[in-house]
Design a protein around this motif. Structure first.
Motif, PDB file in Angstrom:
ATOM      1  N   TRP A  20       0.819  -1.214   0.000  1.00 16.94           N
ATOM      2  CA  TRP A  20       0.000   0.000   0.000  1.00 16.94           C
ATOM      3  C   TRP A  20       0.856   1.269   0.000  1.00 16.94           C
ATOM      4  CZ3 TRP A  20       0.678   3.243   4.125  1.00 16.94           C
ATOM      5  CH2 TRP A  20       1.217   2.686   5.301  1.00 16.94           C
ATOM      6  N   GLU A  21       2.090   1.180   0.510  1.00 16.69           N
ATOM      7  CA  GLU A  21       2.979   2.341   0.521  1.00 16.69           C
ATOM      8  C   GLU A  21       3.530   2.638  -0.877  1.00 16.69           C
ATOM      9  OE1 GLU A  21       5.335   2.669   4.610  1.00 16.69           O
ATOM     10  OE2 GLU A  21       5.574   0.690   3.676  1.00 16.69           O
ATOM     11  N   GLU A  23       1.738   2.323  -3.691  1.00 26.49           N
ATOM     12  CA  GLU A  23       0.654   2.633  -4.625  1.00 26.49           C
ATOM     13  C   GLU A  23       0.602   4.101  -5.019  1.00 26.49           C
ATOM     14  OE1 GLU A  23      -2.932   1.164  -2.859  1.00 26.49           O
ATOM     15  OE2 GLU A  23      -2.242  -0.924  -2.953  1.00 26.49           O
TER      16      GLU A  23
END
Length: 120
Positions: A20-21, A23
């Motif tokens: 998620w970091e 994205e």
């Protein structure tokens, strides 16, 4: 040794080990202290005899916003290398933070110090 400093330089880039970091860009806060002999600049009043903090800030921002690394440690080391390439800079202290990366914390990060003779 004299100091030139850049405080709270805010970059937006991809950094982190979690999916998620990676994205979307996130805020990266960078603080830099450049150690150099500024005697000549103080006498001449000429930027050519000093460390140009605008030039340093532009290089650091460009790198931080495009490198897409995983760790703040690696980004801090990259920033230190870039700073030590500047004429007159003998030593640098770099602090790289990820605001809001850890719950209940305003920021997390690393601070490193490097000298010109330590960079290979």
């Amino acid at each position: 040794m004299d100091q030139v400093f850049i405080t709270d330089l805010m970059a937006r880039g991809i950094i982190g080990v979690n999916g998620w970091e990676r994205e979307k860009p996130q805020e990266i806060l960078i603080n830099i202290v450049l150690l150099a002999d500024l005697h000549r600049a103080g006498k001449s009043d000429n930027i050519q005899d000093s460390v140009n903090y605008k030039t340093v800030a532009k290089k650091v921002l460009a790198h931080a916003e495009t490198v897409q690394g995983q760790t703040v440690e690696a980004l801090a080391a990259d920033v230190a290398r870039l700073c030590l390439e500047e004429p007159g800079v003998q030593k640098v202290r770099v602090r790289v933070e990820k605001p809001g990366a850890v719950r209940f914390s305003s920021s997390v990060g690393v601070e490193i110090e490097r000298a010109k003779d330590e960079i290979v």
